[in-house]
Design a protein around this motif. Sequence first.
Motif, PDB file in Angstrom:
ATOM      1  N   THR A 213      35.092 -31.187 -20.595  1.00 63.49           N
ATOM      2  CA  THR A 213      35.702 -31.965 -19.522  1.00 63.49           C
ATOM      3  C   THR A 213      35.833 -31.093 -18.279  1.00 63.49           C
ATOM      4  N   ALA A 232      35.483 -36.432 -17.495  1.00 63.64           N
ATOM      5  CA  ALA A 232      35.997 -35.952 -16.204  1.00 63.64           C
ATOM      6  C   ALA A 232      36.216 -37.119 -15.251  1.00 63.64           C
ATOM      7  N   THR A 239      43.475 -35.346 -15.539  1.00 63.62           N
ATOM      8  CA  THR A 239      42.743 -34.416 -16.405  1.00 63.62           C
ATOM      9  C   THR A 239      43.660 -33.391 -17.053  1.00 63.62           C
TER      10      THR A 239
END
Length: 324
Positions: A213, A232, A239
């Motif tokens: 990610t 992402a 995040t």
Amino acid sequence: MQDSAPPPEPQENGVVADAYSRNWVDLYAPAATRPYLRLSRADRPIGTWLLLIPCWWGLSLVMLYDGQTSWGDLWIFVSCGIGAFLMRGAGCTWNDITDRDIDAQVARTRSRPIPAGQVSVKGAAVWMTIQALISFAILLTYNAAAIRLGVLALIPVAIYPFAKRFTWWPQVFLGLAFNWGALLAWTAHTGRLDAPAVVLYLAGIAWTLFYDTIYAHQDTEDDALIGVKSTARLFGENTNHWLRRFLVATVGLMGIAVIFSTVNSVSVPALGAAIVGPWAMGWHMAWQLRGLDIHNSDKMLQLFRVNRDTGIIPLLFFGLALLL
């Protein structure tokens, strides 16, 4: 209608945009081999480490699990390193074949050998086959159960490049492929697959969700323009919260795998050393979160690369437990 992609940006001597500066491929490899080595990401070794480390986790824990070590384990240790380099190369070649049109539209990947015109699709397919066949020859030195497991690994490898076209969670498919070595090394040692190996595999998948990610945040703008999905893009400004969840899952699952592998088979000091491994890994992941800046591509690449050290940390404690 999708606008045609701009031509590849020129790179000095064919160097790929996100390669390590002054890497051995660009400095020392014969010129004719460089496009193929770049196709295998030999100029970017972090991926080989991320594929190899779960293999060594599995081998270390299974030796603690059954208390058995042999010269055969040394071959598993070494062959996993060779196989990780080759299969990572074959997988990346397959990825670049399937993604050649997408790569041509993303600034960071536009300089890769196929979209840059350094290697033809046919040449890449031949190179992928060579790497896969050598890997298969190594796999044949293992027991029958490990050979079957190794062949099954091709399924997530084959699916992964297409995952970003149909799911917001392509990193799960990468985790399935990149952590298969934990299962394979365990089975190569014992001839069977035990529960702790599966839990360790799940820990590795959570770790992959964490680091990939971070990696995917380099391309969120281009991915949005061309319709490529990723965690992402899915998480966006949230995040940090998701990465904390993956951190907890990684540490928790690895801790369970360690306990299952050691509680009935090692001394108390060895158990203590082994259980510190996931905890120390978690602290390193937490350190990464303190430096997280999803809007700074250079920072995200830097954090992604330090995950080699993240994965080695528990391995050091597993090795210490083997000595106690």
